[in-house]
Scaffold this active site. Structure first.
Site: not given
Ligand SMILES: C[S@@+](CC[C@H](N)C(=O)[O-])C[C@H]1O[C@@H](n2cnc3c(N)ncnc32)[C@H](O)[C@@H]1O
Length: 345
Positions: A148, A165, A211, A236-237, A256
């Site tokens: 990022y 998706w 996220d 948020g974390d 994962h």
């Protein structure tokens, strides 16, 4: 070994030694625009004509097209003394940048990002962790910080996540009847691809995507329109900040990325925030109990070793993580490629 077996073994050996090139070939042909050109031309073209329209050398293009035929990305027909190249159905559907179910960013991520990290596979195996910091331009060990660090690589990663998706989203969500969970929080929901599938499958539902802040900003700007008001974003974390209340928490390809300790920490936070009668839906490529496969889980496991602190897990390993966090009645169902695991509070 019989002679036939030896010939087969040699062929396999040869193929495996060069198989890293397949990823490069597939991505290069897509990136140069071969599949888009053939999709749009509506008729097969010669290598000279393809090279001319894509501004490449005819010599190089012919090599690329021929190997794509061998790999079944392209097909050939001969008319007189001309060889004409056209897309296979696989290329039309997935390989063009403008294909209806394009996997362009997935191919790019693997052929570029994973490929460079794979140069340090032996180091990752020796040390048991990602070697991101060995690459001269990156000093962090954190995958997301590395990915990022620029808006373009963040956007490309989100496109890559999004693409999956359109292929498997509906199937994964159909594994269980989720109609009793109208208030959903997709933790690490990224671009909102699965959230879109969820609201179209369950018309009374709303989905909050939790996220990291930069993902939320890009998600709002490029992926989810303001008209899709049943999807909201929450910055948020997940390990530190408050978790929005929900009936169902979705964790897709997220556990994962993390160690056992972090998975239990995260799942415990979700269990606390979860409404009574609610649950958690985990979607991952799950290893067979005896770890013999499937191939996709082995490959994902290796990619996780190269880029994160996580790994793929067996059904009983997922069961143990969810149980440790307090979830009960854990059920697992197979979908295409992925498995869906539902635990209840
Ligand atoms: C591998 S991606 C999966 C994305 C999406 N669920 C999918 O399958 O397409 C993991 C996601 O978790 C998010 N994530 C990572 N660490 C996080 C944290 N501490 N808090 C919230 N989200 C986080 C990432 O930004 C990313 O969107």
């Amino acid at each position: 070994m019989s002679t036939t077996e030896e010939v087969e073994a040699l062929k396999l050996l040869f193929r495996n030694q060069y198989s890293f090139l397949i990823s490069k070939i597939m991505f290069t042909a897509s990136d140069l625009g071969v599949f888009d050109l053939l999709m749009e031309s509506k008729e097969p073209l010669t290598s000279v004509s393809i090279a001319e329209r894509l501004s490449t050398s005819p010599f190089g293009m012919e090599r690329l097209l021929d190997v794509c035929v061998g790999l079944k990305f392209l097909q050939v027909e001969r008319k007189g003394n001309q060889t004409l190249y056209g897309n296979t159905d696989l290329a039309n559907l997935y390989l063009g940048k403008r294909s209806p179910k394009t996997q362009y960013y997935s191919m790019k991520f693997n052929a570029e990002f994973v490929y460079t990290r794979a140069q340090h596979l032996a180091d990752s195996v020796r040390e048991g962790e990602a070697q991101t910091y060995r690459l001269s331009d990156i000093s962090t060990k954190d995958f997301y910080e590395a990915m990022y660090r620029s808006e373009s690589s963040l956007r490309e990663f989100m496109e890559f996540m999004h693409e999956m998706w359109s292929l498997c989203g509906r199937d994964v969500l159909n594994a269980f009847d989720l109609s009793n969970f109208p208030l959903v929080c997709d933790l690490g929901g990224c671009s909102g691809a699965l959230a879109k599938e969820y609201i179209s499958l369950y018309p009374n539902s709303t989905v909050t995507i939790l996220d990291l802040p930069e993902v939320v900003e890009t998600g709002k700007k490029h992926f989810v329109s303001s008209e899709e008001h049943r999807i909201t974003f929450h910055k948020g974390d997940a390990f530190k900040d408050p978790i929005p209340e929900a009936d169902l928490y979705i964790l897709v390809r997220t556990l994962h990325c993390f160690s056992e300790e972090k998975c239990v920490q995260l799942l415990t936070r979700l269990h606390k925030a979860c409404k009574p009668g609610g649950g958690v839906l985990v979607v991952e490529i799950v290893l067979n109990e005896d770890r013999t496969g499937p191939f996709e889980a082995h490959i994902y496991g290796l990619v996780m070793l190269l880029v994160t602190q996580g790994k793929e897990r067996t059904p009983s390993e997922y069961n143990a993580l969810l149980s440790a966090a307090g979830f009960k009645d854990i059920q697992q169902k197979k979908a295409i490629l992925f498995d869906a695991i539902l635990g209840r509070k």
